[in-house]
Design a protein around this motif. Structure first.
Motif, PDB file in Angstrom:
ATOM      1  N   ALA A 278       0.781  -1.246   0.185  1.00 19.29           N
ATOM      2  CA  ALA A 278       0.002   0.030  -0.163  1.00 19.29           C
ATOM      3  C   ALA A 278       0.997   1.267   0.080  1.00 19.29           C
ATOM      4  CB  ALA A 278      -0.938  -0.202   1.100  1.00 19.29           C
ATOM      5  N   ALA A 279       2.101   1.090   0.532  1.00 17.89           N
ATOM      6  CA  ALA A 279       2.912   2.107   0.751  1.00 17.89           C
ATOM      7  C   ALA A 279       3.707   2.711  -0.385  1.00 17.89           C
ATOM      8  CB  ALA A 279       3.718   2.000   1.927  1.00 17.89           C
ATOM      9  N   ILE A 280       4.052   1.581  -1.111  1.00 15.34           N
ATOM     10  CA  ILE A 280       5.144   1.875  -2.227  1.00 15.34           C
ATOM     11  C   ILE A 280       4.085   2.263  -3.681  1.00 15.34           C
ATOM     12  CG2 ILE A 280       6.832   0.839  -3.929  1.00 15.34           C
ATOM     13  CD1 ILE A 280       7.634  -1.088  -1.365  1.00 15.34           C
ATOM     14  N   PRO A 281       4.264   3.087  -4.234  1.00  8.06           N
ATOM     15  CA  PRO A 281       3.479   3.539  -5.567  1.00  8.06           C
ATOM     16  C   PRO A 281       3.622   2.476  -6.484  1.00  8.06           C
ATOM     17  CG  PRO A 281       4.971   5.383  -4.706  1.00  8.06           C
ATOM     18  CD  PRO A 281       5.456   4.383  -3.862  1.00  8.06           C
ATOM     19  N   GLY A 282       2.381   2.014  -6.771  1.00  9.52           N
ATOM     20  CA  GLY A 282       2.253   1.173  -8.023  1.00  9.52           C
ATOM     21  C   GLY A 282       2.718  -0.309  -7.745  1.00  9.52           C
ATOM     22  N   ALA A 283       2.827  -0.668  -6.341  1.00  7.62           N
ATOM     23  CA  ALA A 283       3.400  -1.883  -6.013  1.00  7.62           C
ATOM     24  C   ALA A 283       2.478  -3.072  -6.168  1.00  7.62           C
ATOM     25  CB  ALA A 283       3.969  -2.048  -4.589  1.00  7.62           C
ATOM     26  N   LYS A 284       2.768  -4.084  -6.665  1.00  6.09           N
ATOM     27  CA  LYS A 284       1.730  -5.361  -6.956  1.00  6.09           C
ATOM     28  C   LYS A 284       2.088  -6.405  -5.590  1.00  6.09           C
ATOM     29  CE  LYS A 284       0.795  -9.261  -9.869  1.00  6.09           C
ATOM     30  NZ  LYS A 284       1.369 -10.052 -11.078  1.00  6.09           N
ATOM     31  N   LEU A 285       1.059  -6.742  -5.170  1.00  7.73           N
ATOM     32  CA  LEU A 285       1.087  -7.819  -4.155  1.00  7.73           C
ATOM     33  C   LEU A 285       0.431  -9.280  -4.432  1.00  7.73           C
ATOM     34  CD1 LEU A 285       1.178  -8.267  -0.983  1.00  7.73           C
ATOM     35  CD2 LEU A 285      -1.288  -7.558  -0.863  1.00  7.73           C
ATOM     36  N   ILE A 286       1.231  -9.970  -4.121  1.00  7.56           N
ATOM     37  CA  ILE A 286       0.876 -11.665  -4.326  1.00  7.56           C
ATOM     38  C   ILE A 286       0.937 -12.202  -2.768  1.00  7.56           C
ATOM     39  CG2 ILE A 286       1.407 -13.712  -5.316  1.00  7.56           C
ATOM     40  CD1 ILE A 286       2.707 -12.424  -7.549  1.00  7.56           C
ATOM     41  N   VAL A 287      -0.142 -12.816  -2.552  1.00  4.85           N
ATOM     42  CA  VAL A 287      -0.294 -13.565  -1.256  1.00  4.85           C
ATOM     43  C   VAL A 287      -0.377 -14.970  -1.420  1.00  4.85           C
ATOM     44  CG1 VAL A 287      -1.769 -13.862   0.807  1.00  4.85           C
ATOM     45  CG2 VAL A 287      -1.456 -11.515  -0.297  1.00  4.85           C
ATOM     46  N   TYR A 288       0.297 -15.616  -0.603  1.00  5.80           N
ATOM     47  CA  TYR A 288       0.426 -17.164  -0.583  1.00  5.80           C
ATOM     48  C   TYR A 288      -0.198 -17.750   0.330  1.00  5.80           C
ATOM     49  CZ  TYR A 288       3.986 -15.990  -4.326  1.00  5.80           C
ATOM     50  OH  TYR A 288       4.712 -15.672  -5.494  1.00  5.80           O
ATOM     51  N   PRO A 289      -1.442 -18.347   0.003  1.00 11.35           N
ATOM     52  CA  PRO A 289      -2.003 -19.216   1.168  1.00 11.35           C
ATOM     53  C   PRO A 289      -1.430 -20.280   1.667  1.00 11.35           C
ATOM     54  CG  PRO A 289      -3.708 -18.800  -0.813  1.00 11.35           C
ATOM     55  CD  PRO A 289      -2.311 -18.436  -1.239  1.00 11.35           C
ATOM     56  N   GLY A 290      -1.442 -20.279   3.063  1.00 10.39           N
ATOM     57  CA  GLY A 290      -0.687 -21.643   3.816  1.00 10.39           C
ATOM     58  C   GLY A 290       0.606 -21.641   3.601  1.00 10.39           C
ATOM     59  N   VAL A 291       1.221 -20.408   3.337  1.00  7.79           N
ATOM     60  CA  VAL A 291       2.771 -20.570   2.837  1.00  7.79           C
ATOM     61  C   VAL A 291       3.211 -19.439   4.112  1.00  7.79           C
ATOM     62  CG1 VAL A 291       4.807 -19.613   1.526  1.00  7.79           C
ATOM     63  CG2 VAL A 291       2.773 -20.772   0.512  1.00  7.79           C
ATOM     64  N   GLY A 292       4.576 -20.109   4.719  1.00  7.17           N
ATOM     65  CA  GLY A 292       5.097 -19.265   5.566  1.00  7.17           C
ATOM     66  C   GLY A 292       6.104 -18.192   5.096  1.00  7.17           C
ATOM     67  N   HIS A 293       7.300 -18.151   6.083  1.00  4.78           N
ATOM     68  CA  HIS A 293       8.303 -17.118   5.749  1.00  4.78           C
ATOM     69  C   HIS A 293       9.082 -16.894   4.901  1.00  4.78           C
ATOM     70  CE1 HIS A 293      10.244 -13.465   7.455  1.00  4.78           C
ATOM     71  NE2 HIS A 293      11.248 -14.127   7.583  1.00  4.78           N
ATOM     72  N   VAL A 294       9.330 -18.304   3.837  1.00  2.00           N
ATOM     73  CA  VAL A 294      10.148 -18.386   2.971  1.00  2.00           C
ATOM     74  C   VAL A 294       9.708 -19.042   1.589  1.00  2.00           C
ATOM     75  CG1 VAL A 294      12.532 -18.350   4.336  1.00  2.00           C
ATOM     76  CG2 VAL A 294      11.104 -20.417   4.205  1.00  2.00           C
TER      77      VAL A 294
END
Length: 317
Positions: A278-294
């Motif tokens: 949300a803070a970085i202009p134009g950034a794209k977010l991908i969320v991985y369900p059930g995935v941890g830190h790496v």
């Protein structure tokens, strides 16, 4: 942390201290350096371990690991991205096979300087830059310091998001070692404690998929944590004061940015990734369900493919 647990850890530290001897760098190099390993000594006396792999004439991407990890965490991406890209990985100060001079103090500007030193050594004027966890914090700080060099920024479960610090503390499922590191007595104990008792459990909480936490993986984290002076450097760096980032900080990032985050991350919560995007202009977010830190290790095919797809959208240089 309650007093009883702290006392128990103190007893464990004393009991296990005989098993927590430093491992010489020569021994660690024999075990963990590969034919691709290279070393360069920078102006400040830091000797950096790095690897320059993949397609030699491909578009370059530099990968920066997280806290207590090393460049091996990126090997799944090297195998996949290296088919089309020149892939550079490195060990930050107080990590992996990188060595520092006496009196060196670990800091974010110092880690940024290491990334730039390797880039200059390899004559990389433009490259994509990715970082995981603490390495994500190094990556976005590098991007702010050297905007002319970063063609794209990839933040993987990154540290340094503009979120309330209180929300990052004492979360359910957070590895115990991170709770211990937040206190001065805890850090003092960890400097003497054999890291093995906490490492396996902490890695399983971070990786989520316990099948990935092999004996060889645990050995690597433990062995490298026992490099000469390593625990002192790591924990002193954690105690150093930090100026919290705000949403305003990230507005200066102009590089196309991909934020990747596992929604089961117990180390850095999904809210941090969402705040970065949300803070970085134009950034794209991908969320991985059930995935941890790496994600690069837990789901290497999917996460590397997402990086490829992102980089494919960028203008050719």
């Amino acid at each position: 942390m309650n007093a009883i647990r702290l006392i128990a850890l103190a007893v464990a530290a004393l009991t296990l201290s005989a098993c927590a001897k430093d491992i010489p760098y020569a021994t660690l190099k024999t075990k963990y350096a590969t034919p691709a390993s290279r070393f360069v000594t920078l102006q400040d006396g830091v000797t950096v371990h790095y690897r320059d792999q993949g397609k030699a004439d491909g578009t370059p991407i530099v990968l920066v690991h997280g806290f207590a990890a090393n460049l091996d965490t990126w090997e799944p991406w090297v195998a996949r991205l290296g088919k089309d890209h020149r892939v550079v990985t490195l060990d930050l100060a107080a990590h992996g096979l990188t060595t520092v001079p006496a009196g060196y103090e670990v800091s974010t500007p110092g880690q940024v300087a290491i990334v730039d030193g390797v880039a200059q050594t390899l004559k990389l004027d433009h490259f994509a830059l990715a970082g995981n966890s603490m390495g994500g914090g190094v990556a976005w700080n590098y991007t702010l310091a050297h905007p002319e060099k970063v063609d794209a920024l990839i933040l993987v479960d990154s540290a340094g998001a503009p979120v309330d610090p209180a929300a990052m503390k004492d979360r359910k499922g957070q590895p115990l070692i991170f709770k211990i590191m937040r206190t001065a007595p805890g850090r003092a104990i960890l400097k003497r404690l054999n890291p093995r008792p906490l490492t396996g459990k902490g890695l399983k909480q971070a990786y989520i998929d316990e099948s990935l936490v092999t004996p060889a993986l645990v050995d690597r984290y433990v062995d490298l944590a026992l490099a000469p002076g390593r625990r002192e450097l790591l924990l002193n760096g954690q105690a150093a004061p930090r100026k919290p980032a705000t949403a305003e900080t990230f507005k200066a990032i102009k590089a196309p940015t991909l934020v990747m985050h596992g929604d089961a991350d117990t180390v850095i919560p999904l809210a941090a990734g969402q705040a970065l995007a949300a803070a970085i202009p134009g950034a794209k977010l991908i969320v991985y369900p059930g995935v941890g830190h790496v994600p690069m290790e837990q789901i290497p095919d999917k996460s590397a493919a997402d990086v490829e797809a992102f980089l494919a959208t960028l203008p050719a240089k």
